[in-house]
Design a protein around this motif. Structure first.
Motif, PDB file in Angstrom:
ATOM      1  N   SER A  65       1.078  -1.166  -0.340  1.00  0.00           N
ATOM      2  CA  SER A  65      -0.401  -0.149  -0.185  1.00  0.00           C
ATOM      3  C   SER A  65       0.757   1.215  -0.085  1.00  0.00           C
ATOM      4  N   ARG A  66       0.344   1.880  -1.119  1.00  0.00           N
ATOM      5  CA  ARG A  66       1.243   3.067  -1.418  1.00  0.00           C
ATOM      6  C   ARG A  66       0.561   4.820  -1.501  1.00  0.00           C
ATOM      7  N   TYR A  71      -1.919  -2.641  -3.606  1.00  0.00           N
ATOM      8  CA  TYR A  71      -1.411  -3.257  -5.001  1.00  0.00           C
ATOM      9  C   TYR A  71      -1.259  -5.524  -4.405  1.00  0.00           C
ATOM     10  N   LEU A  72      -1.456  -5.608  -5.412  1.00  0.00           N
ATOM     11  CA  LEU A  72      -1.154  -7.089  -5.182  1.00  0.00           C
ATOM     12  C   LEU A  72      -0.560  -7.985  -5.488  1.00  0.00           C
ATOM     13  N   GLN A  73       0.749  -8.877  -5.181  1.00  0.00           N
ATOM     14  CA  GLN A  73       1.209  -9.193  -6.487  1.00  0.00           C
ATOM     15  C   GLN A  73       1.865 -11.049  -5.502  1.00  0.00           C
ATOM     16  N   ILE A  74       1.432 -11.734  -6.732  1.00  0.00           N
ATOM     17  CA  ILE A  74       1.168 -12.737  -6.658  1.00  0.00           C
ATOM     18  C   ILE A  74       2.812 -13.794  -6.932  1.00  0.00           C
ATOM     19  N   ASN A  75       3.264 -14.214  -6.024  1.00  0.00           N
ATOM     20  CA  ASN A  75       4.315 -15.138  -7.377  1.00  0.00           C
ATOM     21  C   ASN A  75       4.708 -16.773  -6.659  1.00  0.00           C
ATOM     22  N   ASP A  76       5.355 -17.721  -7.139  1.00  0.00           N
ATOM     23  CA  ASP A  76       5.362 -18.932  -6.921  1.00  0.00           C
ATOM     24  C   ASP A  76       6.676 -19.121  -5.779  1.00  0.00           C
ATOM     25  N   VAL A  85      -1.379  -6.533  -9.459  1.00  0.00           N
ATOM     26  CA  VAL A  85      -2.528  -5.796  -9.675  1.00  0.00           C
ATOM     27  C   VAL A  85      -2.453  -4.500  -8.534  1.00  0.00           C
ATOM     28  N   GLY A  86      -3.143  -3.774  -9.279  1.00  0.00           N
ATOM     29  CA  GLY A  86      -3.561  -2.625  -8.721  1.00  0.00           C
ATOM     30  C   GLY A  86      -4.984  -1.866  -7.960  1.00  0.00           C
ATOM     31  N   ARG A  87      -4.868  -1.543  -6.662  1.00  0.00           N
ATOM     32  CA  ARG A  87      -6.319  -1.266  -6.903  1.00  0.00           C
ATOM     33  C   ARG A  87      -6.877  -0.109  -5.807  1.00  0.00           C
TER      34      ARG A  87
END
Length: 144
Positions: A65-66, A71-76, A85-87
């Motif tokens: 958050s900023r 923001y949401l980040q998906i990693n394996d 994605v951003g929201r």
């Protein structure tokens, strides 16, 4: 089984320590860590200094958050960034990063979805749709 005084005191001390740890964990993170403040830096990193919030142990999902943007980040598990994605409020957009960026969809809030839920908070719902040889795809929506 007959307990000695020392044995009984040891059991009581152990039980007390376990209860104290459980209480501290509840005070810290009453909802399992999902209410923890989002990280403010590290977006795009393989191993950001942020809490992994994924429900599925095969994935790593981080929130940042900023300046009013989440923001949401998906990693394996290997640390490869798969999607982000951003929201702002109920508006989501796909960030141009990650190995699966071309396979991210943003269904409307409350729309029918397929796949398995790998992340869900009051802000986001992330579903993984296995894609076989075409690669995994992701459905990311604002939570209801």
């Amino acid at each position: 089984m007959k307990m000695t005084k020392t044995s009984m005191l040891t059991h009581i001390a152990l039980a007390g320590a376990l209860l104290a740890c459980a209480g501290a964990a509840q005070a810290c993170c009453p909802d399992g860590g999902h209410g923890a403040p989002a990280a403010t830096a590290g977006l795009g990193e393989s191993l950001p200094k942020a809490r992994n919030l994924a429900l599925d142990p095969a994935w790593r999902i981080y929130e940042f958050s900023r300046d009013g943007v989440t923001y949401l980040q998906i990693n394996d598990v290997a640390g490869t960034v798969r999607a982000a994605v951003g929201r702002v409020n109920d508006t989501l957009w796909v960030l141009p990063m990650g190995a699966d960026v071309a396979r991210v969809t943003l269904p409307a809030k409350g729309a029918g979805s397929s796949g398995s839920v790998v992340y869900q908070t009051s802000g986001f719902v992330v579903r993984l749709v296995p894609g076989g040889s075409g690669g995994d795809s992701w459905q990311i929506s604002a939570a209801d």
